[in-house]
Design a protein around this motif. Structure first.
Motif, PDB file in Angstrom:
ATOM      1  N   THR A  60       6.485   4.101 -10.786  1.00  0.00           N
ATOM      2  CA  THR A  60       5.969   5.091 -10.278  1.00  0.00           C
ATOM      3  C   THR A  60       4.379   5.246  -9.112  1.00  0.00           C
ATOM      4  O   THR A  60       4.469   6.249  -8.957  1.00  0.00           O
ATOM      5  CB  THR A  60       6.163   6.448 -11.752  1.00  0.00           C
ATOM      6  OG1 THR A  60       7.715   6.155 -12.521  1.00  0.00           O
ATOM      7  CG2 THR A  60       5.849   8.041 -11.272  1.00  0.00           C
ATOM      8  N   GLU A  61       3.625   4.741 -10.558  1.00  0.00           N
ATOM      9  CA  GLU A  61       2.545   3.958  -9.823  1.00  0.00           C
ATOM     10  C   GLU A  61       1.923   2.937  -9.652  1.00  0.00           C
ATOM     11  O   GLU A  61       2.348   2.258 -10.292  1.00  0.00           O
ATOM     12  CB  GLU A  61       1.331   5.119 -10.768  1.00  0.00           C
ATOM     13  CG  GLU A  61       1.472   6.117  -9.806  1.00  0.00           C
ATOM     14  CD  GLU A  61       0.552   7.539 -11.226  1.00  0.00           C
ATOM     15  OE1 GLU A  61      -0.729   7.326 -11.377  1.00  0.00           O
ATOM     16  OE2 GLU A  61       0.542   8.229 -11.908  1.00  0.00           O
ATOM     17  N   GLY A  62       1.109   2.507  -9.014  1.00  0.00           N
ATOM     18  CA  GLY A  62       0.412   1.449  -8.796  1.00  0.00           C
ATOM     19  C   GLY A  62       1.611   0.013  -8.434  1.00  0.00           C
ATOM     20  O   GLY A  62       2.041   0.826  -7.131  1.00  0.00           O
ATOM     21  N   ASP A  63       0.720  -0.812  -8.606  1.00  0.00           N
ATOM     22  CA  ASP A  63       1.199  -1.965  -7.492  1.00  0.00           C
ATOM     23  C   ASP A  63       1.924  -3.324  -8.015  1.00  0.00           C
ATOM     24  O   ASP A  63       0.560  -3.972  -8.696  1.00  0.00           O
ATOM     25  CB  ASP A  63       0.527  -2.061  -6.247  1.00  0.00           C
ATOM     26  CG  ASP A  63       1.158  -2.739  -4.486  1.00  0.00           C
ATOM     27  OD1 ASP A  63       2.219  -2.998  -4.795  1.00  0.00           O
ATOM     28  OD2 ASP A  63       0.111  -2.619  -4.154  1.00  0.00           O
ATOM     29  N   VAL A  64       2.818  -4.059  -7.371  1.00  0.00           N
ATOM     30  CA  VAL A  64       2.597  -5.598  -7.566  1.00  0.00           C
ATOM     31  C   VAL A  64       2.410  -5.869  -6.554  1.00  0.00           C
ATOM     32  O   VAL A  64       3.361  -6.113  -5.342  1.00  0.00           O
ATOM     33  CB  VAL A  64       4.613  -5.629  -8.158  1.00  0.00           C
ATOM     34  CG1 VAL A  64       4.802  -6.896  -8.663  1.00  0.00           C
ATOM     35  CG2 VAL A  64       4.620  -4.520  -9.231  1.00  0.00           C
ATOM     36  N   LEU A  65       1.960  -7.362  -6.832  1.00  0.00           N
ATOM     37  CA  LEU A  65       1.566  -7.829  -5.111  1.00  0.00           C
ATOM     38  C   LEU A  65       2.020  -9.599  -5.721  1.00  0.00           C
ATOM     39  O   LEU A  65       1.869  -9.611  -6.523  1.00  0.00           O
ATOM     40  CB  LEU A  65      -0.519  -8.533  -5.584  1.00  0.00           C
ATOM     41  CG  LEU A  65      -0.855  -7.185  -4.749  1.00  0.00           C
ATOM     42  CD1 LEU A  65      -1.639  -6.173  -6.201  1.00  0.00           C
ATOM     43  CD2 LEU A  65      -1.806  -7.068  -3.914  1.00  0.00           C
ATOM     44  N   SER A  70       1.195  -7.023  -0.995  1.00  0.00           N
ATOM     45  CA  SER A  70       1.759  -5.379  -2.150  1.00  0.00           C
ATOM     46  C   SER A  70       2.935  -5.442  -2.109  1.00  0.00           C
ATOM     47  O   SER A  70       3.608  -5.948  -1.062  1.00  0.00           O
ATOM     48  CB  SER A  70       0.586  -4.678  -1.537  1.00  0.00           C
ATOM     49  OG  SER A  70       1.657  -2.919  -1.669  1.00  0.00           O
ATOM     50  N   THR A  71       3.769  -5.386  -2.389  1.00  0.00           N
ATOM     51  CA  THR A  71       4.627  -4.282  -2.951  1.00  0.00           C
ATOM     52  C   THR A  71       5.857  -3.276  -2.728  1.00  0.00           C
ATOM     53  O   THR A  71       6.741  -2.935  -2.585  1.00  0.00           O
ATOM     54  CB  THR A  71       5.980  -4.621  -3.823  1.00  0.00           C
ATOM     55  OG1 THR A  71       5.691  -4.916  -4.880  1.00  0.00           O
ATOM     56  CG2 THR A  71       5.558  -6.923  -3.792  1.00  0.00           C
ATOM     57  N   ARG A  72       4.369  -1.962  -2.472  1.00  0.00           N
ATOM     58  CA  ARG A  72       4.967  -1.241  -2.502  1.00  0.00           C
ATOM     59  C   ARG A  72       5.764  -0.041  -1.589  1.00  0.00           C
ATOM     60  O   ARG A  72       6.362   0.329  -1.533  1.00  0.00           O
ATOM     61  CB  ARG A  72       3.495   0.007  -2.813  1.00  0.00           C
ATOM     62  CG  ARG A  72       3.609   0.291  -4.052  1.00  0.00           C
ATOM     63  CD  ARG A  72       1.779   1.385  -4.101  1.00  0.00           C
ATOM     64  NE  ARG A  72       2.764   2.871  -4.179  1.00  0.00           N
ATOM     65  CZ  ARG A  72       3.120   2.839  -5.100  1.00  0.00           C
ATOM     66  NH1 ARG A  72       3.248   1.942  -6.906  1.00  0.00           N
ATOM     67  NH2 ARG A  72       3.844   4.330  -5.695  1.00  0.00           N
ATOM     68  N   GLU A  73       5.149  -1.309  -0.557  1.00  0.00           N
ATOM     69  CA  GLU A  73       6.296  -0.343   1.074  1.00  0.00           C
ATOM     70  C   GLU A  73       6.942  -1.267   1.170  1.00  0.00           C
ATOM     71  O   GLU A  73       7.439  -1.466   3.313  1.00  0.00           O
ATOM     72  CB  GLU A  73       4.509  -0.389   1.631  1.00  0.00           C
ATOM     73  CG  GLU A  73       3.608   0.921   1.679  1.00  0.00           C
ATOM     74  CD  GLU A  73       4.467   2.277   1.356  1.00  0.00           C
ATOM     75  OE1 GLU A  73       4.879   2.273   2.044  1.00  0.00           O
ATOM     76  OE2 GLU A  73       3.571   2.760   0.364  1.00  0.00           O
TER      77      GLU A  73
END
Ligand SMILES: Nc1ncnc2c1ncn2[C@@H]1O[C@H](COP(=O)(O)OP(=O)(O)OP(=O)(O)O)[C@@H](O)[C@H]1O
Ligand SMILES: [Mg+2]
Lengths: 229, 420
Positions: A60-65, A70-73
């Motif tokens: 929902t929030e935050g990121d996994v790198l 970054s894998t968010r987008e």
């Protein structure tokens, strides 16, 4: 640089009007070659954390790198490709495809990676030998014990030499002997340099890892490196 | 979806799923495909075959490949002996049947029907004067004799009747046709042509469908018919010409026309002579067959849809896991497309084998005897292949859609068995 890094990770589930925050802001770094156990009481959010880290779910929030990226987008296809090539998965229940033999289960993701059938079969046979299943190559999942199925699943997860191996309670459905075998395999893999993140309930198996992260109520309660104790 | 890796993995999965599926299930699905194929091809083929059967009947029993008939201004073929001699000398001619045709009436029970208020049991009929052996060689007329027997040399005062002239075989009384009652081989009937009347003996009664050209005719050896017609020339009313198998009828017609036969007679091929409207009936039957076939196609589509849907739903967790470990959704969808293709291909192949290996040759040799005609199956290869393509196409779509529905579900939801 960490192999995988979680920053400000929040995961909440909407159930109509009500919103349940299961992960309430988690920061975690796992370096190359580490063997990390994630522990905590039931419902703490261990599995949820694992799904976010292994790109099976969207935070929902935050990121996994992953290796700083970054894998968010990240596009779905790219995530799928990353799960295929960089990650390995061992699920709680053995999760082998029922229509494929042990060997074929291991071969399938290798074919997906573009390996030839012969090459894939050779790699798969080697992986299955590592988990001592050479005598079960042709067996369907329904023709194997729970422990054998879980070992085949491990072979499938490691055959392509993933950067990161995820395991969510890999011993939960196994008897003591089979559980012991699985943990031994993990230790050997770790010794050979494999990075592992394993969720477990059992104190004893958690201690097989070099580092124990305790989750409680969606937050990191403690993070202990055993060698530093 | 069609990347090389997807195709390979889809194929790998499909082959193993088919191999490990229950033989019973596979057999059942293939059977449905087979029935659909036969429904698509054979129903239409038979309906069209009924019409073609009617046409074939005219060809084999009356016109042959090329038929000569009187010019519009005459009621006989001019200079028949010369025409016959010329035609007989041409290569490729197998059989010739020259016939005298005239209207007349036949009456039965005239000895008992004598009361003042009784209506005569009589009906109009076409009287056909034939050369018994030439006619039999041409149309196999003797073959159709069901009661009594065919003409033998030297028969005199003998007739053979079509079934529609006999009360017990006909559709019943109709305007212009009041079939004869109590007529059997050996029965005497009264034959009237123009002013001439003769009492003749029924020698045989034919068994042909109601719409056969032979159904309502009175056959008699030619010399007697000529006498009844009070003719002293040799000019016949109709000449049927049967050519060697595979001969080009149109070319033969043109040859006759070029040779001047057109001045003596109307020269037509079987296709020219066939009554207009037959082609339309054939097209109509074809359309009906296609309509019936498309219902079958939809049923087959739904069958495949359900089979694949159930297969995919029961494997939803594993589809989720496969996607979770990085197998592309397209590969999994393709595996189901391949499975559907397999069913359609096996079903159609067995269907093609049955159709061309057995049904078509068998029915050609033993036409299905229907009241309206001796039907065959008309299944041109191109039309059949079109239908195979249709079946395969429908099956692929029917297999792809349910696979897509399940594969597109959220991966984690599928793994955990969650419904959202
Ligand atoms: N899809 C969801 N919708 C709503 N709540 C959820 C959902 N998934 C998980 N939860 C909730 O999130 C919490 C954490 O679940 P999670 O499965 O991560 O726990 P866990 O630590 O793995 O527990 P266990 O040790 O029992 O496996 C639980 O209270 C659970 O009910
Ligand atoms: Mg859990």
């Amino acid at each position: 640089m960490a192999l995988i890094e979680v920053t400000g990770l929040v995961k909440s589930f909407k159930d109509g009007e009500r919103e349940t925050r299961v992960l309430k802001g988690i920061d975690l770094e796992v370096g190359r070659g580490e063997f990390v156990s994630i522990v905590g009481r039931s419902g703490a959010g261990k599995s949820t954390l694992m799904y976010q880290m292994s790109l099976l779910d969207e935070p929902t929030e935050g990121d996994v790198l992953v290796e700083g990226r970054s894998t968010r987008e990240m596009a779905t296809e790219e995530e799928t490709l990353m799960r295929l090539t960089e990650f390995g998965y061992v699920f709680q229940d053995y999760a082998l495809l029922p229509d494929l033999s042990a060997l074929e289960n291991v071969v399938l993701p290798l074919l997906m990676q573009g390996k030839s059938k012969g090459e894939a079969e050779a790699i798969a046979a080697r992986a299955l030998a590592k988990v001592e299943l050479t005598h079960r190559l042709k067996n369907l999942p329904s023709q194997m014990s729970g422990g054998e199925q879980q070992r085949a699943a491990i072979a499938r997860a490691i055959a392509h030499a993933p950067k990161l191996l995820f395991a969510d309670e890999p011993t939960a459905n196994l008897d003591r002997q089979s559980s012991g075998q699985v943990v031994t395999i993990f230790k050997e893999l770790h010794a050979a340099g494999q990075t592992i993140i394993m969720v477990t309930h059992e104190e004893e198996y958690a201690r097989a890892a070099g580092r124990i992260v305790t989750i409680d109520d969606g937050k990191v309660l403690s993070d202990v490196s055993l060698s530093e104790q | 979806m069609f990347s090389l890796a997807n195709i390979r993995v889809g194929w790998y999965l499909a082959v193993r799923q088919i191999r490990r599926a229950s033989l019973y299930t596979t057999g059942l699905i293939v059977f449905v495909m087979l029935l659909t194929f036969l429904n698509l091809v054979v129903v239409t083929g038979l309906l069209v075959g009924i019409v073609v059967g009617i046409g074939n009947q005219f060809k084999s029993q009356e016109t042959g490949d090329v038929v000569l008939s009187p010019l519009d201004t005459k009621d006989y073929i001019v200079e028949t002996p010369e025409v016959l001699a010329f035609v007989q000398g041409l290569p490729g001619v197998e059989h010739i049947a020259a016939r005298y045709l005239t209207g007349g009436t036949i009456e039965a029970n005239y000895l008992t029907n004598t009361g003042p208020n009784t209506v005569a049991n009589e009906t109009g009929a076409q009287i056909e004067g034939i050369d018994p052996s030439a006619e039999n060689a041409f149309s196999g007329l003797a073959r159709y004799v069901k009661e009594g027997s065919y003409f033998s040399p030297g028969d005199y005062d003998a007739v053979i009747l079509g079934p529609q002239l006999i009360d017990r075989y006909s559709f019943g009384k109709q305007p212009g046709l009041t079939p004869l009652e109590n007529v059997y081989p050996g029965t005497k009937i009264r034959l009237t042509v123009g002013g001439a009347t003769r009492d003749v003996v029924v020698k045989g009664i034919l068994n042909v469908p109601a719409n056969s050209p032979l159904a309502a005719r009175v056959f008699m050896p030619a010399p007697e018919v000529r006498a009844l017609m009070q003719r002293d020339d040799q000019n016949v009313t109709e000449i049927g010409i049967e050519l060697a198998p595979g001969a080009d009828a149109a070319a033969f017609r043109d040859l006759l026309l070029r040779s001047g036969v057109g001045a003596d007679a109307k020269v037509e091929t079987f296709a020219d002579a066939i009554p207009s409207g037959v082609q339309e009936i054939q097209d109509t039957f074809g359309a009906i067959g296609n309509a019936v076939g498309s219902v079958g196609l939809v049923v087959a589509g739904i069958t495949i849809f359900i089979v694949i849907f159930i297969n995919a739903v029961t494997r939803r967790k594993f589809i989720g896991i496969a996607k979770g470990i990085g197998i592309a959704g397209g590969a999994i969808e393709l595996s189901y497309v391949f499975q559907s293709l397999f069913y359609a291909a096996i079903g159609s192949s067995i269907g093609l084998l049955i159709l061309y290996g057995f049904l078509v040759p068998y029915i050609d040799a033993h036409p299905i005897v229907l009241p309206i005609s001796n039907a065959i199956i008309v299944a041109p290869v191109l039309g059949t292949l079109e239908r195979v393509a249709l079946l395969v196409g429908a099956t692929v779509i029917a297999g792809y859609l349910p696979a897509r529905i399940i594969v597109r579900k959220n991966t984690l939801d599928s793994i955990l068995g969650r419904n959202t």
